[in-house]
Design a protein around this motif. Structure first.
Motif, mmCIF file in Angstrom:
data_model
loop_
_atom_site.group_PDB
_atom_site.id
_atom_site.type_symbol
_atom_site.label_atom_id
_atom_site.label_comp_id
_atom_site.label_asym_id
_atom_site.label_seq_id
_atom_site.Cartn_x
_atom_site.Cartn_y
_atom_site.Cartn_z
ATOM 1 N N ILE A 261 0.846 -1.207 0.000
ATOM 2 C CA ILE A 261 0.000 0.000 0.000
ATOM 3 C C ILE A 261 0.869 1.240 0.000
ATOM 4 C CG2 ILE A 261 -2.029 1.061 1.023
ATOM 5 C CD1 ILE A 261 -2.161 -1.284 2.896
ATOM 6 N N PHE A 262 1.968 1.192 0.757
ATOM 7 C CA PHE A 262 2.838 2.363 0.830
ATOM 8 C C PHE A 262 3.372 2.721 -0.550
ATOM 9 C CE2 PHE A 262 7.209 3.964 1.096
ATOM 10 C CZ PHE A 262 6.968 5.165 1.724
ATOM 11 N N TRP A 263 3.863 1.707 -1.271
ATOM 12 C CA TRP A 263 4.459 2.003 -2.585
ATOM 13 C C TRP A 263 3.405 2.407 -3.583
ATOM 14 C CZ3 TRP A 263 9.235 3.261 -3.258
ATOM 15 C CH2 TRP A 263 10.217 2.772 -2.380
ATOM 16 N N ILE A 264 2.236 1.774 -3.518
ATOM 17 C CA ILE A 264 1.156 2.212 -4.402
ATOM 18 C C ILE A 264 0.831 3.669 -4.089
ATOM 19 C CG2 ILE A 264 -1.308 1.958 -4.862
ATOM 20 C CD1 ILE A 264 -0.257 -0.251 -6.149
ATOM 21 N N GLY A 265 0.827 3.988 -2.792
ATOM 22 C CA GLY A 265 0.521 5.363 -2.384
ATOM 23 C C GLY A 265 1.549 6.333 -2.926
ATOM 24 N N LEU A 266 2.813 5.947 -2.827
ATOM 25 C CA LEU A 266 3.881 6.816 -3.305
ATOM 26 C C LEU A 266 3.745 7.067 -4.801
ATOM 27 C CD1 LEU A 266 6.105 8.083 -1.720
ATOM 28 C CD2 LEU A 266 7.626 6.266 -2.413
ATOM 29 N N SER A 267 3.159 6.087 -5.490
ATOM 30 C CA SER A 267 3.025 6.222 -6.934
ATOM 31 C C SER A 267 1.924 7.194 -7.300
ATOM 32 C CB SER A 267 2.720 4.860 -7.548
ATOM 33 O OG SER A 267 1.344 4.596 -7.438
ATOM 34 N N HIS A 268 1.184 7.661 -6.277
ATOM 35 C CA HIS A 268 -0.033 8.366 -6.639
ATOM 36 C C HIS A 268 0.109 9.804 -6.993
ATOM 37 C CE1 HIS A 268 -2.663 5.236 -6.595
ATOM 38 N NE2 HIS A 268 -3.649 6.055 -6.839
ATOM 39 N N SER A 269 1.234 10.382 -6.633
ATOM 40 C CA SER A 269 1.298 11.804 -6.894
ATOM 41 C C SER A 269 1.763 12.075 -8.295
ATOM 42 C CB SER A 269 2.193 12.473 -5.899
ATOM 43 O OG SER A 269 1.652 13.718 -5.648
ATOM 44 N N GLY A 270 2.786 11.362 -8.750
ATOM 45 C CA GLY A 270 3.416 11.703 -10.026
ATOM 46 C C GLY A 270 2.451 11.897 -11.156
ATOM 47 N N THR A 271 1.889 10.775 -11.624
ATOM 48 C CA THR A 271 1.049 10.850 -12.805
ATOM 49 C C THR A 271 -0.192 11.683 -12.552
ATOM 50 O OG1 THR A 271 1.887 8.718 -13.455
ATOM 51 C CG2 THR A 271 -0.091 9.452 -14.537
ATOM 52 N N LEU A 272 -0.782 11.523 -11.374
ATOM 53 C CA LEU A 272 -2.019 12.243 -11.069
ATOM 54 C C LEU A 272 -1.775 13.751 -11.063
ATOM 55 C CD1 LEU A 272 -4.963 12.092 -10.248
ATOM 56 C CD2 LEU A 272 -4.245 11.952 -7.894
ATOM 57 N N LEU A 273 -0.726 14.153 -10.320
ATOM 58 C CA LEU A 273 -0.423 15.579 -10.225
ATOM 59 C C LEU A 273 -0.081 16.129 -11.609
ATOM 60 C CD1 LEU A 273 -0.345 17.290 -7.689
ATOM 61 C CD2 LEU A 273 2.128 17.193 -7.787
#
Lengths: 441, 168, 249
Positions: free
Chosen positions: A73-85
């Motif tokens: 979950i942590f790594w999925i979470g970390l992945s969330h800003s890049g593409t989304l932002l």
């Protein structure tokens, strides 16, 4: 936007491409270091675990999910800003996005890959993982689309494909720049990678349209991915996990930790790749403000979650709540509250928000807090479900701790490879923010 | 034969493009290091057909996603959790993901179709067009036409003019 | 075509399990249960449950498809101890079944919650989703020392590492009974023909097993006992095991 004077068009090409084309011994030493750490701390314990069984980790029958899943979950979470932002800022046409989005998207891709690795490590029989994909297998059976894990498989596969395409199409004109600036094998490879891009008006036009559509597809996708990850937990009946607030809680937490991750990565890029000219205080200021907002939303949702458990008033929920707030892992819980709810408030001070070193500390603290948040979700709820006889306790074994450390090395390795393969800053989009090449400009 | 004119500033480049277009040259390519809106307007590029690919992909993906779930459920009647065999709410999530996946993939295909990339042949190109120069290319011009095109490009203020043989 | 739509309509509604041939059910009379753990031993022998050893037991990794839970009530002079045998409840609305991405656990036509070891990939989600904590994971590949492997039940598979397992209501015995019934040209299995290992070994006959679709079966009559209740009823899992409350004097 540019702290040290505006570069010229040619200088942008030179600055960004020199990172790719000129490699010193320090880079090779660093790459060798991260690769060895990844091999020793991640892959060797994993291979041992594959031979012995998942019992090598610290999980037991009361807590069958452990650090592997919390790290996932942590790594999925970390992945969330890049593409989304990147996609949101592209749609809203923000100029400050342009010099940071490439590395942010790379962060998405690589943390997603690390997350997928954690699923592999977690599985009891990972050699049959292909059974969970809708592809023909020897049993003649397709997967169960009712399962929240199946949502996960579909969502993460989609996210991996979509964000790879997003970052690839965004760097297409820059691959052409690499092609033009290099010789030999690299030139031949990048001729293929750039599809023969020339930068004609028709190509720019099509790319602009396609890119906007990618962005439009990626935003709802990113939100759905972490909602779906949260449903792995929220769709169970386990007290402490069975909350409707979980989807927004996870999405908000994901963007929060991802944005903090971007600050950390920006710091490293600036420091080690000499991008001071392109990554300036404006970026830091904007990211800092975003972090404050996200931290406050996160705190609010946390309060709501506690309130929901308390107001529900069933003995199971109250027991889970009591264990979380005062049990063995209570210090971790309060550490998380300190790092994720109070430390970000420091950024209200402009002095802290504009200082790279202080922001680095704040961003790392936030991510430590988020790492423990995920651990607490996994470790405090499911060992205390309903029947007191089955109450248990979970503590990670050395293998799990070692694999957690190794995962950071894997991420670093992938990122180090990335900066040599793809221009870490978008050349053509930085040029767009410069003075146009006009006579009267 | 192809005429390749290099420009150092955007106005000259746009003037050359406009003059060529109004003189009846249709096979012109306008190369620039950054997207130039006016150059796209000169060529009359309005809404890109990529959007049809996106829409088609999304619709196909939605039907494919839901269909895959339903057909799977009907092929293997395996009841779970007291739910119906065709459980709509979870299938909508799969549908959602497949909509996006197919949408993205079709947009990618659309990009390749519309932009005519990857290029399967050599085309006139100057590396400086990817750094800080603007380039106008007039392709497949007959000899008399070529001279006319060259005059237009020179008058617009080209820094450099080259002749490149067409490659087939 | 119309049959297709009828089928579609039927499949869009829950509740098909009521139409199953058999609905295997168990009642456990807590008034009779002495907590002797004979059922635990019988289950271990019947279903090839591994002995995990002292070290793994201390790390609570034991595999006991049926376990006796002990609960204490009251303070010192007035202490009461209660037992409750806990095994897979074979819920009709089982939370574990929907969780499995590879259909390793599903509801079969006998109303049993089955676990197919060959399909399991070891996500362990079912164990998290199970509110009764009755699913057990094979953390290692367990072996039997010579000559203990001679005592393995040939009707039951030996599970490898990374596979989830749980009580099957001794599905091998149900299969044999159904095969016999078929061979004898009988339509249904007679009441009392199937006896799981735990029921068979219970010295006080606290457990009764049978088909609750059969109105004359002993288990159907036992279920109507006013002392009957199901564990964690508020979760709406509709278990197939009915416990009979301890009679209060």
């Amino acid at each position: 936007m540019f702290d040290h004077g505006q570069p010229s068009y040619a200088e942008v090409n030179k600055d960004v491409l020199s990172v790719m084309l000129v490699t010193g011994p320090r880079y090779w030493m660093l790459l060798g270091g991260t690769m060895s750490v990844a091999a020793i701390f991640f892959f060797m314990p994993w291979i041992y675990q594959l031979f012995v069984g998942v019992g090598a980790a610290g999980m037991n029958r009361n807590a069958v999910w452990g650090t592997y899943l919390s790290n996932f979950i942590f790594w999925i979470g970390l992945s969330h800003s890049g593409t989304l932002l990147s996609a949101v800022l592209h749609i809203t046409n923000s100029q400050w996005r342009k010099s940071i989005y490439r590395s942010a998207e790379a962060m998405t891709l690589f943390s997603l890959m690390t997350a997928v690795l954690f699923v592999m490590v977690h599985l009891g029989r990972v050699w049959y993982v292909h059974w969970s994909f809708p592809i023909p297998n020897q049993m003649g059976l397709w997967p169960n689309f009712r399962s929240p894990l199946m949502f996960d498989v579909m969502a993460i596969t989609t996210y991996l494909i979509a964000s790879s395409i997003f970052i690839y199409m965004g760097s297409l004109p820059d691959f052409a720049a690499v092609r033009d600036a290099s010789t030999g094998l690299r030139r031949r490879l990048y001729t293929i990678f750039s599809f023969g891009w020339r930068g004609t008006a028709r190509e720019w036009h099509t790319l602009g349209w396609a890119y906007t559509f990618f962005a439009v597809f990626v935003i709802p996708l990113a939100v759905s991915v972490h909602s779906i990850v949260s449903w792995d937990f929220a769709l169970s009946v386990v007290p402490g996990l069975h909350h409707t607030i979980f989807a927004p809680y996870f999405v908000c937490g994901a963007i929060f930790s991802g944005t903090a991750g971007i600050v950390t990565v920006m710091y490293c890029l600036r420091k080690f790749l000499n991008f001071e000219r392109y990554i300036g205080q404006e970026h830091l200021d904007n990211l800092g403000k975003l972090l404050i907002l996200l931290s406050m939303i996160w705190s609010y949702i946390n309060i709501l979650e506690l309130f929901g458990s308390w107001y529900g008033g069933t003995s199971f929920e109250l027991e889970a709540l009591k264990f979380k707030l005062t049990g063995f892992y209570a210090p971790l819980y309060w550490e998380m509250i300190l790092f994720c709810a109070f430390v970000p408030l420091l950024m209200f001070s402009r002095k802290i928000r504009l200082s790279w070193n202080k922001m680095l500390v704040v961003s790392i603290l936030i991510n430590i807090g988020m790492l423990t948040e995920r651990f607490i979700i996994v470790a405090t709820s499911q060992p205390r479900k309903f029947l007191p006889d089955a109450f248990g306790f979970y503590f990670p074994s050395w293998i799990e701790i070692s694999i957690t450390v190794g995962s950071f090395a894997i991420f670093a390795t992938l990122f180090l490879i990335f900066i040599k393969c793809v221009p870490a800053i978008s050349i053509y989009e930085v040029k767009e923010t410069l003075k146009p090449l006009r006579r009267n400009a | 034969m192809a005429i390749v004119g290099t420009f150092a500033c955007e106005e000259d480049f746009l003037a050359a493009a406009e003059n060529l277009k109004s003189s009846g040259f249709d096979t012109i390519s306008l190369l620039s290091p950054v997207p130039v809106q006016e150059a796209q307007d000169v060529l009359g590029l309005g809404k890109s057909p990529v959007r049809h690919f996106s829409l088609a992909g999304a619709i196909i993906g939605a039907f494919f996603g839901f269909g895959m779930c339903v057909v799977t459920a009907l092929t293997f009647i395996l009841p779970t959790g007291g739910r119906a065999i065709i459980t709509v709410p979870p299938y909508l999530i799969i549908t959602y993901e497949m909509t996006i996946l197919m949408g993205v993939i079709f947009t990618l295909i659309g990009f390749h179709v519309v932009s005519e990339l990857p290029a399967w042949r050599n085309r006139p190109y100057l590396p400086c067009a990817n750094i800080d120069r603007f380039v106008v290319v007039v392709e497949n011009a007959a000899d008399s036409e070529a001279a006319r095109a060259e005059t237009i490009i020179r008058e617009a203020g080209a820094v450099e003019i080259q002749h490149v043989e067409d490659s087939e | 075509m119309s049959t297709f739509f009828e089928k579609l309509k039927a499949y869009s509604k829950p509740g098909y399990y009521e139409k199953f041939d058999y609905h295997w059910t168990m009642t456990i009379d807590l008034d009779r249960c002495t907590g002797c753990e004979a059922c635990v031993v019988a289950c271990q022998a019947e279903n090839n449950l591994p002995i995990v050893g002292e070290k793994q037991f201390a790390r609570s990794r034991e595999i006991k498809w049926i376990r006796i839970e002990r609960y204490w009530e009251g303070d010192y002079p007035d202490v009461k101890m209660g037992f409750i045998p806990m095994l897979c409840q074979h819920c009709d609305d089982a939370p574990c079944e929907t969780a499995c991405p590879v259909f390793a656990t599903y509801h079969n036509q006998d109303g049993l919650n089955t676990q197919i070891y060959n399909r399991c990939i070891g996500t362990r989600t079912c164990a998290v989703y199970c509110p009764y904590d009755v699913r057990y994971f094979n953390w290692f590949t367990y072996t039997w020392d010579e000559p203990l492997e001679q005592q393995l039940n040939p009707d039951v598979t030996v599970r490898e590492k990374g596979v989830m397992e749980k009580c099957t209501f001794c599905i091998q015995r149900i299969r044999i009974a159904k095969d016999n019934a078929k061979d004898d040209d009988r339509r249904r299995v007679r009441d009392g023909e199937v006896v799981p290992a735990c029921v068979q070994s219970c010295p006080t006959e606290a457990m009764v097993f049978g088909d609750s679709n059969d109105p004359d079966a002993r288990v159907t009559k036992m279920m109507k006992n006013p002392r009957g209740y199901t564990v964690l009823k508020e979760l709406n899992t509709t278990p197939s095991i009915v416990y009979l409350k301890k009679a209060q004097s």
